[in-house]
Design an enzyme around this catalytic site. Structure first.
Site, PDB file in Angstrom:
ATOM      1  N   ARG A 188       7.860 -15.190  22.305  1.00  0.00           N
ATOM      2  CA  ARG A 188       8.181 -13.757  22.190  1.00  0.00           C
ATOM      3  C   ARG A 188       9.608 -13.521  21.713  1.00  0.00           C
ATOM      4  O   ARG A 188       9.926 -12.465  21.170  1.00  0.00           O
ATOM      5  CB  ARG A 188       7.913 -13.034  23.526  1.00  0.00           C
ATOM      6  N   TYR A 237       1.477   4.731   3.422  1.00  0.00           N
ATOM      7  CA  TYR A 237       0.307   4.047   3.981  1.00  0.00           C
ATOM      8  C   TYR A 237      -0.151   4.843   5.224  1.00  0.00           C
ATOM      9  O   TYR A 237       0.686   5.266   6.025  1.00  0.00           O
ATOM     10  CB  TYR A 237       0.677   2.600   4.330  1.00  0.00           C
ATOM     11  N   ASP A 276       9.036  -0.226   2.517  1.00  0.00           N
ATOM     12  CA  ASP A 276       7.860  -1.070   2.738  1.00  0.00           C
ATOM     13  C   ASP A 276       7.595  -1.750   1.400  1.00  0.00           C
ATOM     14  O   ASP A 276       7.173  -1.115   0.432  1.00  0.00           O
ATOM     15  CB  ASP A 276       6.679  -0.192   3.176  1.00  0.00           C
ATOM     16  N   LYS A 335      -0.923  -9.286   3.789  1.00  0.00           N
ATOM     17  CA  LYS A 335      -1.337  -9.096   2.392  1.00  0.00           C
ATOM     18  C   LYS A 335      -0.825 -10.254   1.532  1.00  0.00           C
ATOM     19  O   LYS A 335      -1.177 -11.387   1.778  1.00  0.00           O
ATOM     20  CB  LYS A 335      -0.840  -7.735   1.898  1.00  0.00           C
TER      21      LYS A 335
HETATM   22  N1  PLP Z   1       2.094  -1.334   4.819  1.00  0.00           N
HETATM   23  C1  PLP Z   1       1.164  -1.228   3.855  1.00  0.00           C
HETATM   24  C2  PLP Z   1       1.581  -0.784   2.477  1.00  0.00           C
HETATM   25  C3  PLP Z   1      -0.174  -1.535   4.133  1.00  0.00           C
HETATM   26  O1  PLP Z   1      -1.100  -1.417   3.164  1.00  0.00           O
HETATM   27  C4  PLP Z   1      -0.532  -1.943   5.453  1.00  0.00           C
HETATM   28  C5  PLP Z   1      -1.920  -2.280   5.818  1.00  0.00           C
HETATM   29  O2  PLP Z   1      -2.885  -1.977   5.168  1.00  0.00           O
HETATM   30  C6  PLP Z   1       0.470  -2.017   6.416  1.00  0.00           C
HETATM   31  C7  PLP Z   1       1.763  -1.719   6.064  1.00  0.00           C
HETATM   32  C8  PLP Z   1       0.142  -2.416   7.833  1.00  0.00           C
HETATM   33  O3  PLP Z   1       0.049  -3.792   7.930  1.00  0.00           O
HETATM   34  P1  PLP Z   1      -0.810  -4.573   9.074  1.00  0.00           P
HETATM   35  O4  PLP Z   1      -2.230  -4.208   8.872  1.00  0.00           O
HETATM   36  O5  PLP Z   1      -0.477  -5.996   8.777  1.00  0.00           O
HETATM   37  O6  PLP Z   1      -0.280  -4.120  10.392  1.00  0.00           O
END
Ligand code: PLP
Length: 377
Positions: free
Chosen positions: A44, A98, A170, A195
């Site tokens: 952790r 997102y 992001d 991803k």
């Molecule tokens: N940021 C973007 C652009 C995403 O497409 C996603 C998930 O689809 C996330 C963050 C969230 O990621 P996680 O599903 O790994 O928590």
């Protein structure tokens, strides 16, 4: 000597100590470590061998001071935002985020007494009006999900510096291969490592990369909230990271070829892809990015029924949410990534019910185009 990202992805952070001669660092499947001269080590606390390799590697891949691997992309986003913002503070955020992030900032941050104002991230002249005395940060996505917009990223960095805000991006859709956000001046670059960074659709993970003081603060927050990545998932993520450059070149090439094919097809009424000259911010994407990424979204002239038929008839891409893996996937964001938004919220952003998002994988280019060709006809 500074190495290319291809080399950094393979060698950075790897242990010099070969355990029993092993070429690969084994999975240290242990939650805790015996007391020794080092600070207390515990999963952790994000300081175990399989985590440390990734922390070092990710920092170098984005040209950053520090990085922290996390248990998911949402852990990275929520952990970073809760570290930068305190009750009474205020955030400027891009309006088309997102869905999970949108829902986090409009529900949980609000519960914590943190305000948010959504901005048109492509119109820097309007941002000043959104500032409040306790605005602390500005938050954008490098390429937005699912409309593939590219906002004025350079203006975001300049505005944040001028106003004393923390700039947060992001960077999931570009990955450090296509855009090294921290090198371009962002204070924090966040990723869903689920991803492209991992690239094989078999784990959920995230990353916080950037200024050492902000990464340390995020570590402190996440020590309380949990959300550390376990050693086995770290091992898989490290293996994925090592082929990021190879995979991203293939994603970039396949998505560009598919987008060009779709843009010429008479039944396709709209193609969103920053690599097409018709994209409103193509010149900016060309200037900032090393490639345009693997995500494409389209609308068909026949609307929802045509979109459903296309999805049904495609043989290679699976109908599934998420993105960034070696295999192609298709989804309708209205029922996946943006299902948590109301129809009105989706309409305001411009996400129709029949928008189809394609995560273009690294299959043979001709095979993918042929599959879309047969499904469309
Ligand atoms: N940021 C973007 C652009 C995403 O497409 C996603 C998930 O689809 C996330 C963050 C969230 O990621 P996680 O599903 O790994 O928590």
């Amino acid at each position: 000597m500074s190495h290319s990202i291809d080399t950094v992805a393979i060698h950075a952070g790897e242990s010099e100590q070969r355990v029993d001669g092993a070429v690969r660092l084994p999975i240290f499947q242990t939650a805790m470590y015996a007391h020794d001269s080092k600070p207390l080590r515990y999963i952790r606390y994000n300081n175990t061998p399989n985590q440390q390799i990734i922390n070092t590697k990710l920092a170098l891949m984005e040209g950053a001071e520090a990085a922290l691997v996390t248990g998911s992309g949402m852990t990275a986003i929520s952990g970073a935002l809760l570290s930068v913002l305190k009750p009474g503070d205020h955030l400027l955020a891009q309006s088309s985020l997102y869905g999970g992030t949108y829902s986090f900032v409009t529900s949980l941050l609000d519960d914590f007494g943190i305000g948010v104002t959504f901005i048109d991230a492509d119109r820097p002249d309007t941002w000043e009006a959104g500032l409040r005395p306790r605005t602390r940060a500005i938050y954008v996505e490098s390429i937005t999900n699912p409309l593939l917009e590219v906002c004025d990223l350079e203006a975001v960095v300049a505005f944040a510096q001028a106003k004393g805000l923390v700039s947060i991006i992001d960077n999931t859709f570009t990955s450090p291969f296509n855009y090294r956000a921290v090198e371009h001046g962002f204070d924090l670059s966040l990723h869903s490592a689920t991803k492209y960074l991992n690239g094989h659709s078999d784990i959920v993970a995230g990353a916080i990369i950037g200024r050492a003081d902000l990464v340390t603060r995020s570590l402190h927050t996440l020590k309380h909230l949990g959300g550390a990545l376990d050693p086995h998932a770290c091992f898989l993520l490290n293996r994925g990271l090592q082929t990021l450059a190879l995979r991203m070149r293939a994603h970039n090439a396949n998505a560009l070829a598919l987008a060009q094919f779709l843009a010429k097809h008479r039944d396709v009424s709209r193609v969103n892809y920053p690599g097409l000259p018709s994209h409103p911010r193509h010149a900016r994407a060309r200037q900032l990015f090393n490639g345009f990424g693997g995500m494409v979204s389209i609308e068909l002239a026949g609307g929802l029924s045509a979109a459903s038929r296309l999805i049904e008839r495609l043989r290679l891409p699976l109908f599934a949410p998420s993105l960034g893996g070696v295999e192609s996937l298709v989804t309708r964001p209205a029922m996946s990534s943006h299902a948590s938004l109301t129809p009105q919220e989706r309409a305001r952003i411009g996400i129709t019910d029949y928008l189809v998002r394609i995560s273009v994988g690294i299959e043979g280019t001709g095979d993918l185009i042929a599959d879309f060709d047969q499904a469309l006809s």
